[in-house]
Design a protein around this motif. Sequence first.
Motif, PDB file in Angstrom:
ATOM      1  N   LEU A 292       3.496 -10.452  -8.925  1.00 26.20           N
ATOM      2  CA  LEU A 292       2.122 -10.957  -9.464  1.00 26.20           C
ATOM      3  C   LEU A 292       2.093 -12.298  -9.787  1.00 26.20           C
ATOM      4  O   LEU A 292       0.997 -12.903  -9.518  1.00 26.20           O
ATOM      5  CB  LEU A 292       1.854  -9.867 -10.675  1.00 26.20           C
ATOM      6  N   LYS A 293       3.257 -12.725 -10.351  1.00 30.18           N
ATOM      7  CA  LYS A 293       3.129 -14.265 -10.555  1.00 30.18           C
ATOM      8  C   LYS A 293       3.227 -15.032  -9.373  1.00 30.18           C
ATOM      9  O   LYS A 293       2.395 -16.128  -9.574  1.00 30.18           O
ATOM     10  CB  LYS A 293       4.421 -14.439 -11.630  1.00 30.18           C
ATOM     11  N   LEU A 294       3.811 -14.931  -8.351  1.00 30.46           N
ATOM     12  CA  LEU A 294       3.828 -15.434  -7.111  1.00 30.46           C
ATOM     13  C   LEU A 294       2.156 -15.456  -6.824  1.00 30.46           C
ATOM     14  O   LEU A 294       1.618 -16.572  -6.157  1.00 30.46           O
ATOM     15  CB  LEU A 294       4.634 -15.080  -6.323  1.00 30.46           C
ATOM     16  N   HIS A 295       1.692 -14.180  -6.694  1.00 33.51           N
ATOM     17  CA  HIS A 295       0.299 -13.932  -6.261  1.00 33.51           C
ATOM     18  C   HIS A 295      -0.588 -15.136  -6.925  1.00 33.51           C
ATOM     19  O   HIS A 295      -1.486 -15.940  -6.417  1.00 33.51           O
ATOM     20  CB  HIS A 295      -0.275 -12.874  -6.380  1.00 33.51           C
ATOM     21  N   ASN A 296      -0.299 -15.264  -8.246  1.00 30.81           N
ATOM     22  CA  ASN A 296      -1.484 -16.185  -9.111  1.00 30.81           C
ATOM     23  C   ASN A 296      -1.089 -17.548  -8.871  1.00 30.81           C
ATOM     24  O   ASN A 296      -2.100 -18.316  -8.839  1.00 30.81           O
ATOM     25  CB  ASN A 296      -1.137 -15.988 -10.475  1.00 30.81           C
ATOM     26  N   ASP A 297       0.187 -17.928  -8.323  1.00 27.81           N
ATOM     27  CA  ASP A 297       0.483 -19.217  -8.359  1.00 27.81           C
ATOM     28  C   ASP A 297      -0.038 -19.924  -6.976  1.00 27.81           C
ATOM     29  O   ASP A 297      -0.141 -20.839  -6.844  1.00 27.81           O
ATOM     30  CB  ASP A 297       2.159 -19.615  -8.315  1.00 27.81           C
ATOM     31  N   ILE A 298      -0.152 -18.989  -5.995  1.00 25.44           N
ATOM     32  CA  ILE A 298      -0.630 -19.287  -4.683  1.00 25.44           C
ATOM     33  C   ILE A 298      -1.913 -19.023  -4.339  1.00 25.44           C
ATOM     34  O   ILE A 298      -2.643 -19.374  -3.375  1.00 25.44           O
ATOM     35  CB  ILE A 298      -0.029 -18.717  -3.384  1.00 25.44           C
ATOM     36  N   GLY A 299      -2.843 -18.629  -5.248  1.00 22.59           N
ATOM     37  CA  GLY A 299      -4.068 -18.292  -5.513  1.00 22.59           C
ATOM     38  C   GLY A 299      -4.690 -17.146  -4.936  1.00 22.59           C
ATOM     39  O   GLY A 299      -5.909 -16.737  -5.027  1.00 22.59           O
ATOM     40  N   ILE A 300      -3.771 -16.192  -4.855  1.00 23.73           N
ATOM     41  CA  ILE A 300      -4.285 -14.765  -4.513  1.00 23.73           C
ATOM     42  C   ILE A 300      -4.950 -13.954  -5.561  1.00 23.73           C
ATOM     43  O   ILE A 300      -6.052 -13.493  -5.552  1.00 23.73           O
ATOM     44  CB  ILE A 300      -3.083 -13.905  -3.807  1.00 23.73           C
ATOM     45  N   GLY A 301      -4.071 -13.956  -6.632  1.00 24.58           N
ATOM     46  CA  GLY A 301      -4.722 -13.399  -7.965  1.00 24.58           C
ATOM     47  C   GLY A 301      -4.703 -11.859  -7.787  1.00 24.58           C
ATOM     48  O   GLY A 301      -3.980 -11.173  -6.825  1.00 24.58           O
ATOM     49  N   LYS A 302      -5.647 -11.160  -8.239  1.00 24.88           N
ATOM     50  CA  LYS A 302      -5.636  -9.745  -8.438  1.00 24.88           C
ATOM     51  C   LYS A 302      -7.034  -9.392  -7.412  1.00 24.88           C
ATOM     52  O   LYS A 302      -8.021 -10.042  -7.541  1.00 24.88           O
ATOM     53  CB  LYS A 302      -6.075  -9.122  -9.942  1.00 24.88           C
ATOM     54  N   GLY A 303      -6.715  -8.666  -6.473  1.00 23.13           N
ATOM     55  CA  GLY A 303      -7.784  -8.577  -5.439  1.00 23.13           C
ATOM     56  C   GLY A 303      -6.992  -7.537  -4.232  1.00 23.13           C
ATOM     57  O   GLY A 303      -5.904  -7.095  -4.236  1.00 23.13           O
TER      58      GLY A 303
END
Length: 377
Positions: free
Chosen positions: A225-236
């Motif tokens: 989840l932290k990786l997703h937030n760092d690369i701009g994917i976020g929650k979705g």
Amino acid sequence: MSQIAGTRARLVWAVNLAALLLVLLWTVPTFGLLVSSFRDRDQIAASGWWKAAFPSTASAFVRAGGADTAVQEGDLWVISGTVLEKGQRLDAWGVTSREPEAYRPGETAALKDGQSLTVAADGSYRLSSPTAFTGGRAMRIFVTTTVPPRVTTENYARVIGAEGLGQAFLNTLTVTIPATVIPILIAAFAAYALAWMEFPGRALLIAAVVGLLVVPLQLALIPLLKLHNDIGIGKGYMGIWLAHTGFGLPLAIYLLRNYMVGLPREIIESARVDGATEFQIFRRIILPLSFPALASFAIFQFLWVWNDLLVATVFLGNRHDQLVMTGVLRELMGSRGGDWEILAASAFVSISVPLLVFFAMQKYLVRGLLAGSVKGG
């Protein structure tokens, strides 16, 4: 030899009985859930689902009309009305909670101050008094009734509409279908390469895939989840698709690779001699022959993603319009814990699609699993 044959026959009977018991343990509660989803709250409270096809007995009380509904008939003041709802049959009635079945239909009960109460078989009652009724709480009439069996679809209409299960159903499909297709596509290419292509480090990759099978996915949730937030994917949806793909790939590659290794080598070598490229071999030979294994993993992945709550909670938003079905069911357990008819309808909506998927593809499940378990290379 006869002893061996007798022992084998007993083992076969034991296995068959065990399988039958497992089927009953799974089928009976599921059928009960289906029946309960078409019953209302009163029916569920009055009797078990196995009595749904028979009339049930219910006890309740009805308050007579108030003093403002009384009419004067000669020297008497009369309040009238009915104690039954449509379809009910009156068995007995009473005027106190200690004796709720003291009187039969048509009998008259003598009350205080010269009042009397009569309840007819059709449920109509007549409360008479020689003096005018005064304001205050109306008296209670206790009734025991027989309720005929009935079926209602209001539970489904309520959970799909008002409770938001319809939107959650669409959200779950939006998550499940791509999260099933994507890992199958990737794993099919990887499994073919690990099974039929020679390259350095192939054995290490196979060992890594086997090792990833035993890694708990809970360990990767927060870092991912932290990786997703760092690369701009976020929650979705993109984030949860990638998460389910990553968690499902080790099993997919393992199953498909074991199955593809067992395919006849002569077919593949003949195709190479005829000048077919690796992609042509994969598309025209390997994929059609590997359909049972592909279907086996598709069933596993679909059921896993459809019933998932943890990954959806972490990688998907928590707004009501983003919840998957398991999230809505969790909320209903908290807010509607006593409404068994709502929970039964919601649960059966949740399991209906997995049941259809399983029964539609079950013939490929055992074939794919068995072939992948006994062949290897």
